[in-house]
Scaffold this active site. Structure first.
Site, mmCIF file in Angstrom:
data_model
loop_
_atom_site.group_PDB
_atom_site.id
_atom_site.type_symbol
_atom_site.label_atom_id
_atom_site.label_comp_id
_atom_site.label_asym_id
_atom_site.label_seq_id
_atom_site.Cartn_x
_atom_site.Cartn_y
_atom_site.Cartn_z
ATOM 1 N N ASP A 38 2.788 3.668 1.825
ATOM 2 C CA ASP A 38 1.872 4.765 1.516
ATOM 3 C C ASP A 38 2.037 5.922 2.498
ATOM 4 O O ASP A 38 1.933 7.087 2.131
ATOM 5 C CB ASP A 38 0.417 4.281 1.554
ATOM 6 C CG ASP A 38 0.099 3.393 0.362
ATOM 7 O OD1 ASP A 38 0.864 3.432 -0.620
ATOM 8 O OD2 ASP A 38 -0.901 2.656 0.420
ATOM 9 N N SER A 83 -1.173 6.055 -12.085
ATOM 10 C CA SER A 83 -1.388 5.422 -10.796
ATOM 11 C C SER A 83 -2.641 6.037 -10.158
ATOM 12 O O SER A 83 -3.318 6.841 -10.790
ATOM 13 C CB SER A 83 -0.156 5.687 -9.952
ATOM 14 O OG SER A 83 -0.267 5.010 -8.753
ATOM 15 N N LEU A 84 -2.898 5.685 -8.920
ATOM 16 C CA LEU A 84 -4.088 6.226 -8.258
ATOM 17 C C LEU A 84 -3.717 6.926 -6.963
ATOM 18 O O LEU A 84 -2.796 6.504 -6.268
ATOM 19 C CB LEU A 84 -5.050 5.096 -7.906
ATOM 20 C CG LEU A 84 -5.801 4.405 -9.033
ATOM 21 C CD1 LEU A 84 -6.536 3.196 -8.487
ATOM 22 C CD2 LEU A 84 -6.791 5.366 -9.681
ATOM 23 N N LYS A 116 -9.937 -3.327 -6.040
ATOM 24 C CA LYS A 116 -8.552 -3.018 -6.380
ATOM 25 C C LYS A 116 -7.733 -4.283 -6.146
ATOM 26 O O LYS A 116 -7.318 -4.585 -5.035
ATOM 27 C CB LYS A 116 -8.048 -1.860 -5.515
ATOM 28 C CG LYS A 116 -6.687 -1.364 -5.926
ATOM 29 C CD LYS A 116 -6.409 -0.032 -5.242
ATOM 30 C CE LYS A 116 -5.064 0.531 -5.583
ATOM 31 N NZ LYS A 116 -3.944 -0.337 -5.283
ATOM 32 N N ARG A 137 3.942 -2.352 -16.354
ATOM 33 C CA ARG A 137 3.757 -0.905 -16.286
ATOM 34 C C ARG A 137 5.082 -0.153 -16.247
ATOM 35 O O ARG A 137 5.210 0.930 -16.808
ATOM 36 C CB ARG A 137 2.939 -0.549 -15.049
ATOM 37 C CG ARG A 137 2.650 0.925 -15.015
ATOM 38 C CD ARG A 137 1.743 1.292 -13.879
ATOM 39 N NE ARG A 137 2.434 1.216 -12.606
ATOM 40 C CZ ARG A 137 1.987 1.761 -11.493
ATOM 41 N NH1 ARG A 137 0.831 2.382 -11.488
ATOM 42 N NH2 ARG A 137 2.660 1.666 -10.378
ATOM 43 N N GLU A 172 -4.896 -6.276 -14.753
ATOM 44 C CA GLU A 172 -4.093 -6.583 -13.578
ATOM 45 C C GLU A 172 -3.853 -8.087 -13.564
ATOM 46 O O GLU A 172 -4.798 -8.869 -13.600
ATOM 47 C CB GLU A 172 -4.886 -6.156 -12.333
ATOM 48 C CG GLU A 172 -4.090 -6.082 -11.073
ATOM 49 C CD GLU A 172 -3.322 -4.758 -10.935
ATOM 50 O OE1 GLU A 172 -3.347 -3.925 -11.868
ATOM 51 O OE2 GLU A 172 -2.684 -4.580 -9.886
ATOM 52 N N LYS A 288 -14.274 5.254 -9.889
ATOM 53 C CA LYS A 288 -13.994 6.023 -11.103
ATOM 54 C C LYS A 288 -15.242 6.796 -11.520
ATOM 55 O O LYS A 288 -16.330 6.193 -11.610
ATOM 56 C CB LYS A 288 -13.578 5.082 -12.243
ATOM 57 C CG LYS A 288 -12.338 4.282 -11.930
ATOM 58 C CD LYS A 288 -12.033 3.226 -12.965
ATOM 59 C CE LYS A 288 -10.825 2.403 -12.523
ATOM 60 N NZ LYS A 288 -10.560 1.242 -13.356
ATOM 61 N N CYS A 424 14.282 -34.122 7.591
ATOM 62 C CA CYS A 424 14.516 -35.323 8.371
ATOM 63 C C CYS A 424 14.522 -36.474 7.380
ATOM 64 O O CYS A 424 13.581 -36.639 6.615
ATOM 65 C CB CYS A 424 13.378 -35.495 9.387
ATOM 66 S SG CYS A 424 13.338 -37.133 10.098
HETATM 67 S S1 IVH Z 1 -7.346 2.006 -12.435
HETATM 68 C C1 IVH Z 1 -5.972 5.583 -14.536
HETATM 69 N N1 IVH Z 1 -8.579 -0.163 -11.623
HETATM 70 O O1 IVH Z 1 -3.922 -0.270 -8.590
HETATM 71 C C2 IVH Z 1 -6.361 4.283 -14.018
HETATM 72 N N2 IVH Z 1 -6.289 0.120 -11.028
HETATM 73 O O2 IVH Z 1 -2.631 1.975 -7.079
HETATM 74 C C3 IVH Z 1 -5.514 3.841 -12.878
HETATM 75 N N3 IVH Z 1 -5.377 -1.728 -9.752
HETATM 76 O O3 IVH Z 1 -1.499 0.736 -10.880
HETATM 77 C C4 IVH Z 1 -5.673 2.446 -12.486
HETATM 78 N N4 IVH Z 1 -7.188 -2.961 -9.710
HETATM 79 O O4 IVH Z 1 -2.089 -1.737 -10.783
HETATM 80 C C5 IVH Z 1 -7.420 0.530 -11.623
HETATM 81 N N5 IVH Z 1 -9.796 -2.051 -10.995
HETATM 82 C C6 IVH Z 1 -8.639 -1.361 -11.010
HETATM 83 C C7 IVH Z 1 -7.473 -1.829 -10.391
HETATM 84 C C8 IVH Z 1 -6.316 -1.049 -10.415
HETATM 85 C C9 IVH Z 1 -5.929 -2.877 -9.345
HETATM 86 C C10 IVH Z 1 -3.975 -1.324 -9.485
HETATM 87 C C11 IVH Z 1 -3.214 -0.907 -10.699
HETATM 88 C C12 IVH Z 1 -2.764 0.488 -10.390
HETATM 89 C C13 IVH Z 1 -2.805 0.505 -8.907
HETATM 90 C C14 IVH Z 1 -2.941 1.914 -8.415
#
Ligand code: IVH
Length: 675
Positions: A38, A83-84, A116, A137, A172, A288, A424
């Site tokens: 990151d 992604s986020l 997450k 993905r 996930e 979110k 062993c």
């Molecule tokens: S939302 C547009 N929610 O984190 C929505 N992601 O770094 C984007 N992930 O690729 C994803 N838990 O693989 C979302 N509750 C969660 C999540 C989640 C894990 C992962 C997912 C995404 C990554 C982003």
């Protein structure tokens, strides 16, 4: 930084980011931690923001994740799997809120917070309620078709009750920590490369070319987004989660609707502190904006939505030094190198040892006594050696040499072809006896709490116990004669040993410590083979009809049971009163005590699959209907069994009821629909 410096740094960063993405997404073999990765992305983005004309359209900052590999058919996603953006502390998060509020032109919004999960994203497509296709993905636009593998994951429903012709859901896939530890331990014993963390293990497991192999891996799934649902227009994220759960999808119960930024911060703080309580590895919180109308207003970039952000938990890393490298001998003779560390605090616990897994791993990382190393708690739980600080290496440090003989008994070590582990081969090696006893007495096995590691050490070293049956032949006087053992503790321990004789067959089978036979496999075997005799008589094929048993596990079981000394040992245990036979029905399962008859064709699974799944919940499945049958499950074209069930007044379940029952969404007390 001058523009020239920025240009060359950006070029270097792009190269590194691409390389690490390939390692992470395509090869499942990352070289650096998520946090360090990151940082690279962060730095590149900062440069591109400062010098916008250095930004390139094909820069990794505008692409999501890795590329799809060749082994699976490509699947074009109906809508992109974005992604986020990450934030690393509360200040970052406050800035994110401020930017979003500015975009929206207001404050006081509600947010849905979720954990997450550190797994991998999948898109799950349902046609008329039936699971029809699942994909990874990939690069966000195109992923890989892993439908057959996803079908083996129990959490992923084959049928859902959504009244929609088409529905695509994002979730996930992850490996729970308990399963990960067991899975890695078996791999370590087998001399196979171990996975650094549950995420890599989940990714590797999902991309197996043989779905049977995936089926053996402990994978789970949580869903959190609707990607495509013509005819269904939800209004908020929280509503989506509730709806998904109602339709039968697995949704993380730790979700929370936060009505203010303060509540969001409280959620982040709460889970930063409690992350170690989670049954899975989470690397942060996902925040979110709850309202979809507002989400639309905020919009998305090519890579990530502006309405969501990840709050990353602080990394749990520390530097310390390797005091010594020692070799441990396991229950099956596997010799594992372990680094004794200068104790260091990491995420609330003191870490003083870390496994180096096997000789190859040790050589690859080139860990030496005296080295300064970076350790991390992978999975938030298990300490893991990330890398060696070669720049801090003392000049006297020499590469570690694997000795030719067992460090405990001096027996010869051998390394089977194609394996990374040295073993062993001396069955009376005291290290193996001790480990075997520890496993036997452990909580999930025979649960003899008083028999801790120190006592096992004494018993074996004094020669009082050199085998499992030996434990049951100990007299109270012998126990009382041990160091630091009073009469009372001796009596307690004797009582515990005696009480362990009541442990059910499945526990005894697990306690024997057969390679590859973990707790779940032992349970499945005990269910399928109600006695030691039945297990001994089983053919390879019959063994493989038990859940989680493939050719490899079957051959380990047979090898164990065929060895004369083992046969004598189990027979002796039986004569000492241990249970080598099961009860009529396994206890504890939600369907225990119930008997099912399956008839007709099921759309979502074969009858043997349905049998396995019912049995896994404690039910009995029989071939014919009688007055004792609790339920008949009727698929399409059901014939005489259905007629008989009706004539006897036995409740009849449809396939949907069966699936609901298997997921625990329909109580058996509710009965069938009387079809
Ligand atoms: S939302 C547009 N929610 O984190 C929505 N992601 O770094 C984007 N992930 O690729 C994803 N838990 O693989 C979302 N509750 C969660 C999540 C989640 C894990 C992962 C997912 C995404 C990554 C982003």
């Amino acid at each position: 930084m001058t523009k020239d410096e920025a240009r060359s740094r950006a070029a270097w960063l792009r190269g590194e980011i691409s390389r690490h993405r390939k390692l992470y997404y395509e090869l499942d073999a990352p070289e650096i931690s998520d946090y360090d990765y990151d940082l690279l992305e962060h730095e590149l983005r900062a440069i591109e923001e400062q010098f916008p004309d250095l930004a390139q359209s094909d820069s990794p900052t505008s692409k999501v994740g890795g590329l799809a590999s060749q082994a699976f058919a490509p699947v074009r996603h109906k809508s992109p799997l974005l992604s986020l953006e990450n934030t690393y502390d509360e200040n970052d998060l406050e800035e994110w809120f401020a930017r979003l509020e500015k975009l929206l032109g207001g404050t006081g919004h509600a947010y849905t917070c979720e954990l997450k999960l550190d797994g991998l994203s999948v898109a799950l497509a349902y046609t008329n309620g039936g699971f029809s296709q699942g994909a990874t993905r990939g690069d966000g636009a195109t992923g890989e078709d892993v439908t057959a593998n996803l079908r083996t994951i129990r959490d992923i429903p084959q049928k859902v009750s959504a009244p929609l012709h088409e529905l695509v859901v994002r979730g996930e896939v992850y490996m729970p920590i308990k399963g990960f530890l067991e899975f890695n331990a078996t791999r370590e014993e087998d001399g196979l490369p171990v996975f650094a963390n549950p995420r890599n293990a989940a990714a590797g497991s999902l991309r197996q070319t043989d779905p049977k192999e995936t089926a053996r891996r402990p994978l789970s799934c949580f869903c959190y987004q609707i990607l495509y649902s013509p005819g269904f227009v939800p209004t908020s994220q929280f509503e989506v989660l509730e709806q998904l759960a109602k339709w039968g999808f697995p949704v993380d119960p730790r979700r929370r609707l936060c009505r203010s930024k303060e509540e969001v911060l409280a959620y982040c703080r709460e889970w930063t502190a409690r992350r170690h309580e989670l049954p899975y590895e989470a690397d942060g919180v996902v925040i979110k904006l709850d309202s979809f109308q507002l989400q639309q207003k905020a919009g998305s970039t090519a890579k990530s939505p502006r309405w969501a952000v990840a709050f990353k938990f602080p990394p749990e890393q520390a530097e310390t030094t390797v005091q010594r490298i020692v070799l441990q001998v396991g229950r099956t003779g596997a010799v594992t190198p372990v680094a004794d560390l200068k104790p260091v605090r990491l995420g609330g616990v003191v870490v003083s040892r870390v496994s180096l897994h096997n000789e190859e791993e040790l050589r690859r990382k080139d860990v030496r006594e005296g080295d300064t190393v970076l350790i991390e708690r992978a999975g938030g739980v298990i300490p893991y050696l990330v890398s060696v600080r070669v720049d801090k290496r003392p000049t006297s440090a020499r590469p570690f040499r694997f000795p030719p003989s067992c460090p405990v008994c001096g027996g010869e070590l051998h390394r089977p072809e194609g394996e990374a582990i040295w073993r062993c081969s001396n069955k009376s090696c005291k290290a193996q006896i001790k480990e075997g006893l520890r496993h036997f007495a452990s909580r999930d096995a025979m649960d003899i709490a008083g028999l801790g590691p120190a006592l096992v050490e004494q018993l074996v070293e004094s020669g009082k116990v050199l085998s499992l049956p030996g434990l049951y032949k100990l007299s109270k006087a012998e126990l009382a004669s041990l160091e630091r053992m009073g009469d009372k503790s001796a009596s307690n321990l004797a009582a515990q040993i005696e009480a362990s004789k009541a442990k059910p067959w499945e526990k005894v089978l697990y306690a024997l410590g057969i390679r590859q036979v973990g707790e779940q496999t032992a349970k499945a075997l005990a269910r399928r083979f109600p006695s030691l005799k039945a297990l001994q008589a089983a053919s390879d094929e019959e063994l493989q009809s038990a859940e989680g048993v493939g050719p490899k596990v079957a051959s380990e079981i047979r090898a164990f049971l065929q060895l004369d000394e083992n046969r004598r040992m189990v027979e002796e245990l039986a004569s000492l009163g241990l249970k080598m036979e099961g009860e009529a029905a396994p206890s504890g399962g939600p369907l225990s005590g119930l008997s099912f008859v399956l008839t007709g064709t099921l759309a979502s699974m074969t009858r043997p699959e349905a049998t396995k799944r019912l049995e896994a919940l404690g039910a009995k499945v029989s071939g014919s209907v009688s007055a004792k049958t609790s339920f008949v499950v009727a698929g399409s074209d059901a014939g005489s069994k259905l007629a008989k069930a009706r004539s006897l007044g036995i409740p009849v379940l449809g396939e949907d009821d069966l699936l609901a029952m298997l997921r625990g969404n329909l109580s058996p007390l509710a009965g069938g629909d009387g079809k």
